[in-house]
Design a protein around this motif. Structure first.
Motif, PDB file in Angstrom:
ATOM      1  N   MET A 274       9.235  13.874  59.288  1.00 27.17           N
ATOM      2  CA  MET A 274       9.185  14.033  57.861  1.00 27.17           C
ATOM      3  C   MET A 274       8.705  15.452  57.536  1.00 27.17           C
ATOM      4  N   LYS A 275       9.422  16.115  56.695  1.00 27.36           N
ATOM      5  CA  LYS A 275       9.068  17.487  56.317  1.00 27.36           C
ATOM      6  C   LYS A 275       8.247  17.478  55.045  1.00 27.36           C
ATOM      7  N   THR A 276       7.422  18.497  54.885  1.00 28.90           N
ATOM      8  CA  THR A 276       6.595  18.647  53.692  1.00 28.90           C
ATOM      9  C   THR A 276       6.615  20.105  53.258  1.00 28.90           C
ATOM     10  N   HIS A 277       6.202  20.364  52.049  1.00 32.86           N
ATOM     11  CA  HIS A 277       6.184  21.723  51.511  1.00 32.86           C
ATOM     12  C   HIS A 277       4.871  22.406  51.854  1.00 32.86           C
ATOM     13  N   MET A 278       4.954  23.739  51.966  1.00 33.44           N
ATOM     14  CA  MET A 278       3.767  24.531  52.273  1.00 33.44           C
ATOM     15  C   MET A 278       3.878  25.843  51.523  1.00 33.44           C
ATOM     16  N   ASN A 279       2.811  26.250  50.874  1.00 36.70           N
ATOM     17  CA  ASN A 279       2.809  27.528  50.154  1.00 36.70           C
ATOM     18  C   ASN A 279       2.154  28.588  51.015  1.00 36.70           C
ATOM     19  N   LEU A 280       2.784  29.756  51.095  1.00 38.07           N
ATOM     20  CA  LEU A 280       2.254  30.884  51.846  1.00 38.07           C
ATOM     21  C   LEU A 280       2.175  32.101  50.946  1.00 38.07           C
ATOM     22  N   SER A 281       1.177  32.903  51.165  1.00 37.96           N
ATOM     23  CA  SER A 281       1.059  34.172  50.444  1.00 37.96           C
ATOM     24  C   SER A 281       1.365  35.296  51.422  1.00 37.96           C
TER      25      SER A 281
END
Length: 80
Positions: free
Chosen positions: A1-8
């Protein structure tokens, strides 16, 4: 299962990443996932340094003549 991730990430670097991914016809998400998969995978390589660091450290008396000790051990072992 894939999930979202925020990167700066710096804008200039993002441009380079997107160009790199486009050139290789892969999405940035797949590129990041492949990189993270690689860095979290345990290393299976065993180097000479790992072997040496695992060796027992010898106890040497100060002033011991190592060359003489070696030849004495060899002569008793091989009968020279």
């Amino acid at each position: 299962m894939k999930t979202h991730m925020n990167l700066s990430i710096e804008k200039d670097l993002v441009k380079k990443i997107k160009a790199y991914a486009e050139k290789r016809q892969i999405s940035v998400s797949d590129l990041v996932e492949a990189y993270f998969s690689k860095i979290v995978k345990p290393s299976k390589t065993f180097t000479v340094i790992d072997l040496i660091e695992g060796l027992e450290k010898p106890v040497l008396e100060e002033g011991t003549d190592l060359k003489k000790s070696f030849y004495e051990q060899q002569s008793s072992k091989y009968g020279f």
